[in-house]
Design a protein around this motif. Structure first.
Motif, PDB file in Angstrom:
ATOM      1  N   LYS A  98      82.531  90.855  39.836  1.00  0.00           N
ATOM      2  CA  LYS A  98      83.517  91.227  40.852  1.00  0.00           C
ATOM      3  C   LYS A  98      84.958  91.018  40.402  1.00  0.00           C
ATOM      4  CE  LYS A  98      80.331  90.158  44.625  1.00  0.00           C
ATOM      5  NZ  LYS A  98      80.061  91.589  44.914  1.00  0.00           N
ATOM      6  N   ALA A  99      85.178  90.198  39.377  1.00  0.00           N
ATOM      7  CA  ALA A  99      86.524  89.911  38.885  1.00  0.00           C
ATOM      8  C   ALA A  99      86.464  89.699  37.379  1.00  0.00           C
ATOM      9  CB  ALA A  99      87.099  88.667  39.564  1.00  0.00           C
ATOM     10  N   PRO A 100      87.569  89.961  36.663  1.00  0.00           N
ATOM     11  CA  PRO A 100      87.559  89.787  35.199  1.00  0.00           C
ATOM     12  C   PRO A 100      87.085  88.410  34.754  1.00  0.00           C
ATOM     13  CG  PRO A 100      89.512  90.990  35.862  1.00  0.00           C
ATOM     14  CD  PRO A 100      88.843  90.549  37.131  1.00  0.00           C
ATOM     15  N   ALA A 101      87.449  87.369  35.493  1.00  0.00           N
ATOM     16  CA  ALA A 101      87.067  86.009  35.094  1.00  0.00           C
ATOM     17  C   ALA A 101      85.559  85.800  35.142  1.00  0.00           C
ATOM     18  CB  ALA A 101      87.760  84.989  36.006  1.00  0.00           C
ATOM     19  N   ASP A 102      84.851  86.601  35.941  1.00  0.00           N
ATOM     20  CA  ASP A 102      83.397  86.459  36.029  1.00  0.00           C
ATOM     21  C   ASP A 102      82.709  86.768  34.702  1.00  0.00           C
ATOM     22  OD1 ASP A 102      83.781  85.948  38.696  1.00  0.00           O
ATOM     23  OD2 ASP A 102      83.153  87.935  39.387  1.00  0.00           O
ATOM     24  N   VAL A 103      83.320  87.622  33.886  1.00  0.00           N
ATOM     25  CA  VAL A 103      82.709  88.020  32.614  1.00  0.00           C
ATOM     26  C   VAL A 103      82.624  86.825  31.673  1.00  0.00           C
ATOM     27  CG1 VAL A 103      82.860  89.553  30.625  1.00  0.00           C
ATOM     28  CG2 VAL A 103      83.540  90.380  32.889  1.00  0.00           C
ATOM     29  N   ALA A 104      83.751  86.141  31.504  1.00  0.00           N
ATOM     30  CA  ALA A 104      83.761  84.980  30.605  1.00  0.00           C
ATOM     31  C   ALA A 104      82.807  83.883  31.109  1.00  0.00           C
ATOM     32  CB  ALA A 104      85.179  84.426  30.485  1.00  0.00           C
ATOM     33  N   LYS A 105      82.762  83.676  32.416  1.00  0.00           N
ATOM     34  CA  LYS A 105      81.866  82.663  32.973  1.00  0.00           C
ATOM     35  C   LYS A 105      80.410  82.986  32.642  1.00  0.00           C
ATOM     36  CE  LYS A 105      84.805  81.363  36.904  1.00  0.00           C
ATOM     37  NZ  LYS A 105      84.938  81.380  38.387  1.00  0.00           N
ATOM     38  N   ALA A 106      80.071  84.273  32.760  1.00  0.00           N
ATOM     39  CA  ALA A 106      78.686  84.676  32.492  1.00  0.00           C
ATOM     40  C   ALA A 106      78.331  84.524  31.013  1.00  0.00           C
ATOM     41  CB  ALA A 106      78.469  86.117  32.945  1.00  0.00           C
ATOM     42  N   VAL A 107      79.260  84.905  30.133  1.00  0.00           N
ATOM     43  CA  VAL A 107      78.987  84.833  28.693  1.00  0.00           C
ATOM     44  C   VAL A 107      78.875  83.389  28.224  1.00  0.00           C
ATOM     45  CG1 VAL A 107      79.907  85.347  26.397  1.00  0.00           C
ATOM     46  CG2 VAL A 107      80.024  87.077  28.198  1.00  0.00           C
ATOM     47  N   THR A 108      79.763  82.525  28.713  1.00  0.00           N
ATOM     48  CA  THR A 108      79.788  81.129  28.236  1.00  0.00           C
ATOM     49  C   THR A 108      78.651  80.279  28.796  1.00  0.00           C
ATOM     50  OG1 THR A 108      81.412  80.608  29.967  1.00  0.00           O
ATOM     51  CG2 THR A 108      82.260  81.111  27.768  1.00  0.00           C
ATOM     52  N   LYS A 109      77.821  80.863  29.643  1.00  0.00           N
ATOM     53  CA  LYS A 109      76.602  80.161  30.052  1.00  0.00           C
ATOM     54  C   LYS A 109      75.590  80.135  28.905  1.00  0.00           C
ATOM     55  CE  LYS A 109      76.807  81.166  35.026  1.00  0.00           C
ATOM     56  NZ  LYS A 109      76.151  81.889  36.149  1.00  0.00           N
ATOM     57  N   HIS A 110      75.800  81.019  27.942  1.00  0.00           N
ATOM     58  CA  HIS A 110      74.914  81.105  26.786  1.00  0.00           C
ATOM     59  C   HIS A 110      75.385  80.192  25.666  1.00  0.00           C
ATOM     60  CE1 HIS A 110      72.632  84.705  28.118  1.00  0.00           C
ATOM     61  NE2 HIS A 110      73.748  84.951  28.791  1.00  0.00           N
ATOM     62  N   LYS A 111      74.499  79.973  24.703  1.00  0.00           N
ATOM     63  CA  LYS A 111      74.861  79.325  23.455  1.00  0.00           C
ATOM     64  C   LYS A 111      75.062  80.404  22.402  1.00  0.00           C
ATOM     65  CE  LYS A 111      72.311  75.042  24.353  1.00  0.00           C
ATOM     66  NZ  LYS A 111      71.225  74.123  23.881  1.00  0.00           N
ATOM     67  N   ALA A 112      75.871  80.081  21.402  1.00  0.00           N
ATOM     68  CA  ALA A 112      76.085  81.044  20.315  1.00  0.00           C
ATOM     69  C   ALA A 112      74.756  81.428  19.693  1.00  0.00           C
ATOM     70  CB  ALA A 112      77.016  80.438  19.264  1.00  0.00           C
ATOM     71  N   GLY A 113      74.550  82.732  19.481  1.00  0.00           N
ATOM     72  CA  GLY A 113      73.309  83.224  18.900  1.00  0.00           C
ATOM     73  C   GLY A 113      72.336  83.752  19.936  1.00  0.00           C
ATOM     74  N   GLN A 114      72.603  83.471  21.209  1.00  0.00           N
ATOM     75  CA  GLN A 114      71.736  84.002  22.257  1.00  0.00           C
ATOM     76  C   GLN A 114      72.195  85.401  22.658  1.00  0.00           C
ATOM     77  OE1 GLN A 114      71.928  80.958  25.347  1.00  0.00           O
ATOM     78  NE2 GLN A 114      70.097  79.951  24.530  1.00  0.00           N
ATOM     79  N   LYS A 115      71.304  86.130  23.297  1.00  0.00           N
ATOM     80  CA  LYS A 115      71.599  87.496  23.702  1.00  0.00           C
ATOM     81  C   LYS A 115      72.108  87.530  25.143  1.00  0.00           C
ATOM     82  CE  LYS A 115      68.143  89.543  20.619  1.00  0.00           C
ATOM     83  NZ  LYS A 115      69.149  90.055  19.677  1.00  0.00           N
ATOM     84  N   VAL A 116      73.056  88.434  25.376  1.00  0.00           N
ATOM     85  CA  VAL A 116      73.596  88.639  26.717  1.00  0.00           C
ATOM     86  C   VAL A 116      73.552  90.143  27.005  1.00  0.00           C
ATOM     87  CG1 VAL A 116      75.958  88.738  25.820  1.00  0.00           C
ATOM     88  CG2 VAL A 116      75.594  88.272  28.244  1.00  0.00           C
ATOM     89  N   VAL A 117      73.210  90.498  28.236  1.00  0.00           N
ATOM     90  CA  VAL A 117      73.027  91.908  28.599  1.00  0.00           C
ATOM     91  C   VAL A 117      74.151  92.355  29.530  1.00  0.00           C
ATOM     92  CG1 VAL A 117      71.510  93.619  29.656  1.00  0.00           C
ATOM     93  CG2 VAL A 117      70.526  91.710  28.355  1.00  0.00           C
ATOM     94  N   PHE A 118      74.905  93.354  29.079  1.00  0.00           N
ATOM     95  CA  PHE A 118      75.967  93.958  29.893  1.00  0.00           C
ATOM     96  C   PHE A 118      75.441  95.251  30.517  1.00  0.00           C
ATOM     97  CE2 PHE A 118      78.426  91.149  27.351  1.00  0.00           C
ATOM     98  CZ  PHE A 118      79.638  90.953  27.993  1.00  0.00           C
ATOM     99  N   THR A 119      75.599  95.389  31.808  1.00  0.00           N
ATOM    100  CA  THR A 119      75.316  96.657  32.482  1.00  0.00           C
ATOM    101  C   THR A 119      76.653  97.345  32.705  1.00  0.00           C
ATOM    102  OG1 THR A 119      73.387  95.709  33.592  1.00  0.00           O
ATOM    103  CG2 THR A 119      74.296  97.763  34.498  1.00  0.00           C
ATOM    104  N   ILE A 120      76.811  98.529  32.100  1.00  0.00           N
ATOM    105  CA  ILE A 120      78.121  99.178  32.106  1.00  0.00           C
ATOM    106  C   ILE A 120      78.034 100.642  32.550  1.00  0.00           C
ATOM    107  CG2 ILE A 120      78.924  97.715  30.208  1.00  0.00           C
ATOM    108  CD1 ILE A 120      78.686 100.318  28.432  1.00  0.00           C
ATOM    109  N   VAL A 121      79.161 101.156  32.979  1.00  0.00           N
ATOM    110  CA  VAL A 121      79.372 102.595  33.088  1.00  0.00           C
ATOM    111  C   VAL A 121      80.233 102.958  31.883  1.00  0.00           C
ATOM    112  CG1 VAL A 121      80.419 104.479  34.390  1.00  0.00           C
ATOM    113  CG2 VAL A 121      79.291 102.598  35.606  1.00  0.00           C
TER     114      VAL A 121
END
Length: 364
Positions: A171-194
């Motif tokens: 819902k806000a730009p800051a939400d992106v960084a929060k979601a990514v930093t829940k991971h550890k380096a080397g883990q996969k993260v899935v972005f749903t985009i248009v």
């Protein structure tokens, strides 16, 4: 040769030598001076500054002038004579070079940054004006930039709309960084985009893009001076979809400081009557999506440029008021504004002749 004549000749030759030396001695300074002012309600280089289609507009008289500052370029080497002349000139200002161009900034980088800030100021001006008019504006979180060599390079692109990360709505730009930093380096993260191209097509047709896709990215570890964290190498921002087309045509201008005057010009074009009542009003100030007015640089040069063009009133960001009031050009009334609502209230006072009610700037 008489002693007096010899003394005068020696002094003259010494002065000439000093002037010549001054021309060849460079100093680490830049110069600011009043730049052009442009009426947002009028034309520039033969075409309207504000071009609105798909919505009823109204004629607007008077002036709502945006103001600019002319500065020497990043790669310009000022000599000592020019610096002294600038210090003595009342309407110019000589400042340390690094004040305008932080160390290492090239002319190309400065131009690019100014262009990006100018583009963002136009977007915020449109949003602020339409919000003021209660016209719905859709907002999206997008990929603003992708870092070269990062995990996201080639996977995400500037302009992609980020709908979700790991299935959680963004819902806000800051939400992106929060979601990514829940991971550890080397883990996969899935972005749903248009994808950016699909969003651009929808924007052009004033429709909503519905095509989404999932992009999986393996995170890396940050290498900056902050705490170590997982990153993908993007910065997130906000973009908007407008219900009709608003184009701002103004070349050779950069920076964010015209935001307020663009927003007022758009508002005036979309409402019957004249905001200024035919008065010559100029001003400056950044603006955010919610209509908050922010400070700018070079206020002293902008007030001079406005006065010289014929302005009688100058809408001044509250945080710039003290500096502007220290040397107000004759015949110019400074009007203090913190928000777009403040500016609209001030314009109402101006067009109804209640100028004694205008909020003024003070030196402290």
């Amino acid at each position: 040769m008489p002693r007096r004549t010899a003394t005068m000749l020696a002094s003259t030759l010494m002065l000439i030598a000093l002037l010549c030396a001054g021309v060849f001695i460079t100093v680490p300074y830049s110069e600011m001076s009043p730049g052009p002012t442009v009426n947002t309600l009028g034309e520039h280089n033969g075409e309207p500054v504000l071009q609105i289609s798909g919505r009823k507009t109204y004629p607007a008289d008077g002036n709502l002038n945006m103001t600019t500052v002319r500065v020497t370029s990043a790669d310009y080497n000022m000599n000592l004579v020019e610096a002294v002349y600038g210090w003595l000139a009342h309407d110019n200002k000589v400042v340390p070079h690094d004040t305008l161009y932080p160390e290492g900034t090239t002319e190309e980088q400065s131009t690019q940054e100014n262009a990006e800030e100018f583009s963002q100021s136009q977007e915020s001006a449109k949003v602020a004006a339409l919000k003021e008019l209660k016209i719905p504006v859709q907002s999206w979180v997008i990929v603003s930039t992708v870092v070269k060599g990062s995990p996201a390079e080639g996977r995400l692109h500037a302009g992609d709309v980020i709908k979700a990360v790991d299935g959680t709505a963004i819902k806000a730009p800051a939400d992106v960084a929060k979601a990514v930093t829940k991971h550890k380096a080397g883990q996969k993260v899935v972005f749903t985009i248009v994808p950016a191209k699909d969003q651009a097509a929808a924007d052009k047709d004033h429709t909503t893009a519905t095509t989404t896709k999932d992009v999986t990215i393996t995170t890396a570890q940050s290498d900056d001076t902050g705490a170590k964290r997982a990153i993908v190498g993007i910065s997130a921002g906000t973009d908007h979809t407008f219900p009709f087309t608003i184009d701002i045509k103004l070349a050779d201008v950069g920076g964010p400081s015209a935001g307020l005057m663009f927003a007022l010009g758009i508002y005036d074009k979309l409402t019957p009557g004249d905001l200024t009542g035919g008065a010559f009003v100029a001003g400056t100030g950044t603006i955010d999506d919610d209509g908050k007015v922010g400070p700018i640089g070079g206020i002293e040069m902008k007030t001079v440029g406005a006065r010289d063009k014929g302005a009688k009133y100058f809408l001044t960001p509250a945080d710039n008021c003290a500096a502007a009031a220290k040397d107000t050009p004759g015949g110019l009334t400074l009007v203090k504004v913190k928000t777009m609502d403040d500016a609209l209230d001030a314009l109402k006072d101006i067009r109804t002749g209640k100028t004694a009610d205008l909020p003024s700037c003070s030196k402290s």
